[in-house]
Design an enzyme around this catalytic site. Structure first.
Site, PDB file in Angstrom:
ATOM      1  N   GLU A 150       0.708  -1.158  -0.081  1.00  0.00           N
ATOM      2  CA  GLU A 150      -0.240  -0.145   0.470  1.00  0.00           C
ATOM      3  C   GLU A 150       0.890   0.940   0.198  1.00  0.00           C
ATOM      4  O   GLU A 150       0.729   1.592   0.857  1.00  0.00           O
ATOM      5  CB  GLU A 150      -1.416   0.493   1.596  1.00  0.00           C
ATOM      6  CG  GLU A 150      -2.158  -1.478   1.217  1.00  0.00           C
ATOM      7  CD  GLU A 150      -2.815  -0.777   1.428  1.00  0.00           C
ATOM      8  OE1 GLU A 150      -2.989  -0.297   2.669  1.00  0.00           O
ATOM      9  OE2 GLU A 150      -4.786  -1.373   1.943  1.00  0.00           O
ATOM     10  N   GLU A 307      -6.861  -7.961  -0.777  1.00  0.00           N
ATOM     11  CA  GLU A 307      -7.240  -8.026   0.670  1.00  0.00           C
ATOM     12  C   GLU A 307      -8.422  -7.534   0.926  1.00  0.00           C
ATOM     13  O   GLU A 307      -9.227  -6.647  -0.004  1.00  0.00           O
ATOM     14  CB  GLU A 307      -6.056  -6.819   1.542  1.00  0.00           C
ATOM     15  CG  GLU A 307      -4.564  -7.311   1.494  1.00  0.00           C
ATOM     16  CD  GLU A 307      -4.285  -5.844   2.371  1.00  0.00           C
ATOM     17  OE1 GLU A 307      -4.814  -5.925   3.289  1.00  0.00           O
ATOM     18  OE2 GLU A 307      -2.850  -6.205   2.144  1.00  0.00           O
TER      19      GLU A 307
HETATM   20  C1  GLA Z   1      -4.366  -2.417   4.482  1.00  0.00           C
HETATM   21  C2  GLA Z   1      -3.225  -2.831   4.678  1.00  0.00           C
HETATM   22  C3  GLA Z   1      -2.877  -4.605   5.816  1.00  0.00           C
HETATM   23  C4  GLA Z   1      -3.820  -4.533   6.749  1.00  0.00           C
HETATM   24  C5  GLA Z   1      -5.130  -4.064   6.221  1.00  0.00           C
HETATM   25  C6  GLA Z   1      -6.094  -3.496   7.493  1.00  0.00           C
HETATM   26  O1  GLA Z   1      -4.878  -2.989   3.817  1.00  0.00           O
HETATM   27  O2  GLA Z   1      -1.863  -3.811   3.358  1.00  0.00           O
HETATM   28  O3  GLA Z   1      -1.314  -4.906   5.580  1.00  0.00           O
HETATM   29  O4  GLA Z   1      -2.810  -3.159   8.046  1.00  0.00           O
HETATM   30  O5  GLA Z   1      -5.366  -2.722   5.663  1.00  0.00           O
HETATM   31  O6  GLA Z   1      -7.270  -3.792   7.166  1.00  0.00           O
END
Ligand code: GLA
Ligand code: ZN
Length: 678
Positions: A150, A307
């Site tokens: 991210e 995710e």
């Molecule tokens: C992000 C991050 C993860 C985690 C999630 C939690 O997407 O990439 O490492 O912290 O949020 O929602």
């Protein structure tokens, strides 16, 4: 590309075994198999574990995990771990630490925290990526690379400042050109030397994150920071690619995240992946738009849902559980819009720190007898049952909405006419109107080739880049229908106004010019009064935020303002141009209007919903060869009835044949397979 390795929808997620002992790992393996997991994203935050100091690397632990996953035939999406630098690095080389918007040098802490222009960060992140590539290049389970995590956040340190000047020199060539582009004659800002330029933050030109005295420098700083992080990504990309050319490389994006120009990033990604975290009150159409945007980054190529939470987040103010069935429903929503993977954050809930209350496949109870685990395992089984159906299929939409990050930055940095104008909200209004008509939409960049589309909508296309107006003219002249709105065609790529009347370069194709722009207060509205001959669009619709006061030149007036001193002047126009037509919507209408307006327009153009469904039931289509997969997603808690048409279709999740009126339970999903005859 993913399907060559495993021809099914990949199922799995982020897994952090470095936080656990060996016995737990064994339990995890057992439960992963029960849940039908076939891919694990590992090594996302393990830099400190793999490199304890400048010269000591240890990957033995990672070897063990990779091999253990291999024994279970679980593929690995291998992260490079560079989303958070180790504490020793921050202590020894403070250049890795960012300086924030307030000019404060950060200390060690958090993640996504490295200065993108830090020589130390770049050196060691690339070295780590290269070492991982060498070490695992022949590992049978290595299936995708996940660079960093991210990417985001900006830095305002001295090394960023210096690099910004270098970046500006490359962009403008001479300081005179820069002065012109930023209109520095305003407030006596003329620069004579490059090193007079400083970063725009609260110590110089900006405040409140998005307010600035000088749009030129603020816009360029966003471009520069996005490019700087992209450069970090690209350096790792090259290191991986040169060793494992066959392994797809990605980094996990975040939908409509504001800070990075994802269309530019996408050019350097083999496959798009993204993290989907709607809250309970996020409109379903917003999630669907975000998926379409992620699919649009690479012109429709399937993407990875990297995710999503199996149940709840921890970082929202109120972290509601996903109600029974919702995790499955939202997983299929991603697939319906182009995802070829369904992956979670996270596979096991951590025991400490801020994500211990973040949902996971394996919850703190530690066994499989939980609601969440059962739901996940059922989905795992279903995805196995689908086999290679759906994967690699594409969307074939005739309607597209343009989205542009640079335009968004410029709109939101604009001082006036209104703080209420939010680019993403305006784009979503148009998307939502098509969504409610069940019309599939591609989200495209301003660079996208338009010939595949019949309808292109560019809401608030404030910034018109070189060549854009010509492209729209060609599209319309060849028979396309183009729609744009108030506050469009105002500036060039440097945020300098195109003089001679708005909408500047778009004036010819739209056949209108705008003289003034009124900003309405919250709760204040004008009306769009339809002229005679607008069919069932007769009547009056509230509109607000901004009201462009326009003059029709060659355009025909379809609706007029209903009140105020500009009552009776045009608010909706259509210009016939070549074989096509271009609409101008001079204010921001209520959603009812847009729903009927776009519904009628699409019907006239022969753009139809793939099937008839009631409110709250989403319909989306993916096509592979002569097979089309119709996803029907009932977001309602109550059952609904859809019309599946006269010919019997196979419903893939149950195997039953359906046709005519079909009942779909609340929060249920159907995937109808339609094989084209001939
Ligand atoms: C992000 C991050 C993860 C985690 C999630 C939690 O997407 O990439 O490492 O912290 O949020 O929602
Ligand atoms: Zn920096």
């Amino acid at each position: 590309m993913l399907s060559e390795q495993l021809p099914k929808i990949w199922y799995g997620g982020d897994y952090n075994p470095e936080q656990w002992d060996e016995a737990t790992l064994e339990e995890d393996m057992r439960m992963f198999k029960l849940a039908g997991i076939d891919v694990a994203t590992i090594n996302v935050f393990s830099w400190a574990k793999s490199q304890r100091d400048e010269n000591t690397y240890d990957f033995a632990w990672l070897d063990r995990i990779m091999d253990r996953l291999a024994q279970e035939n679980i593929r690995v999406c291998l992260a490079t771990s560079t989303g958070a630098h180790p504490a020793w690095m921050a202590k020894k080389y403070p250049d890795v630490l960012r300086v924030d918007y307030h000019g404060r040098k950060r200390k060690f802490g958090g993640r996504h925290n490295s200065c993108p222009n830090s020589p130390t960060y770049r050196k060691y992140s690339v070295k780590l990526a290269a070492m991982l590539a060498e070490r695992y290049k022949d590992h049978e389970m290595l299936s995708a690379w996940h660079i960093s995590n991210e990417y985001g956040g900006y830095c305002y340190c001295d090394q960023c400042e210096q690099q910004f000047r270098v970046w500006l020199k490359e962009r403008y060539g001479t300081i005179e050109k820069l002065n012109k582009a930023w209109n520095t004659a305003f407030w006596g800002h003329t620069f004579y030397e490059w090193d007079e330029i400083v970063v725009p933050n609260i110590l110089s030109e900006e405040w409140d994150g998005n307010r600035t005295n000088f749009q030129g420098i603020s816009l360029d700083y966003r471009r520069f920071q996005s490019d700087s992080l992209l450069e970090c990504y690209r350096l790792e990309y090259e290191a991986l690619k040169s060793v494992t050319p066959q392994i797809p490389i990605t980094t996990n994006l975040m939908g409509t995240y504001p800070e990075l120009d994802y269309f530019k990033w996408a050019k350097y990604m083999d496959v798009i992946s993204w993290d989907n975290y709607p809250s309970m009150d996020t409109p379903f159409s917003f999630t669907s738009m975000s998926h379409d945007l992620m699919r649009g980054l690479k012109s429709g190529q399937p993407f990875m849902l990297m995710e999503q939470t199996p149940s709840q987040q921890n970082w929202q103010a109120y972290n509601a559980l996903k109600r029974p069935g919702v995790m499955r429903l939202w997983s299929y929503q991603a697939v319906a819009h182009g995802a070829d993977t369904v992956m979670f954050f996270q596979l096991r809930r951590s025991v400490g720190a801020c994500e211990k209350y973040h949902g996971a496949l394996i919850e703190h109870a530690g066994h499989e007898h939980t609601r969440v685990f059962r739901e996940c395992a059922e989905l795992g089984k279903e995805l196995q049952g689908l086999g290679d159906k759906i994967v690699d299929s594409r969307s074939r939409n005739r309607a597209a909405i343009m989205f542009d990050w640079e335009n968004r930055w410029a709109v939101e940095l604009s001082s006036g006419p209104s703080v209420a104008l939010k680019y993403v909200d305006e784009v979503h209004k148009y998307y939502d109107a098509l969504y409610k008509n069940h019309i599939g939409t591609d989200m495209i960049s301003v660079e996208e080739e338009l010939s595949a589309y019949d309808l292109v909508i560019a809401p608030v296309m404030y910034m018109v880049k070189p060549g854009f107006a010509k492209k729209v003219e060609d599209f319309v002249a060849r028979g396309g229908t183009f729609i744009t709105t108030f506050f469009s065609g105002i500036v060039n790529e440097n945020d300098l106004v195109t003089l001679g009347g708005y909408p500047g370069e778009l004036r010819k194709v739209l056949g209108v010019w705008a003289e003034e722009i009124d900003a309405l207060y919250p709760g204040q509205f004008n009306e769009m009064v339809m002229k005679k001959g607008m069919g069932s669009l007769q009547g009056c619709y509230p509109c607000g935020i901004l009201c462009d006061i326009i003059h029709a030149e060659t355009a025909e007036v379809l609706a007029e303002y209903g009140s105020d001193f500009y009552q009776g002047t045009p608010v909706l126009t259509r210009n016939k141009f070549g074989e096509g037509q271009a609409y101008y919507v001079a204010s921001s209408p209520v959603s009812d209007f847009l729903e009927s307006f776009l519904g009628h327009l699409c019907a006239d153009m022969g753009i139809h919903a793939p099937l008839d469904a009631p409110v709250g039931v989403e319909v989306s289509e993916r096509v592979k060869g002569d097979v089309s997969y119709l996803f029907v997603l009932n977001h309602n808690t109550d059952e609904a009835v859809i019309d599946a048409g006269d010919k019997p279709l196979i419903e893939l999740l149950t195997g039953r044949k359906v046709c005519g009126k079909v009942t779909i339970a609340g929060r249920d999903v159907m995937i109808l397979e339609r094989v084209a005859k001939e």
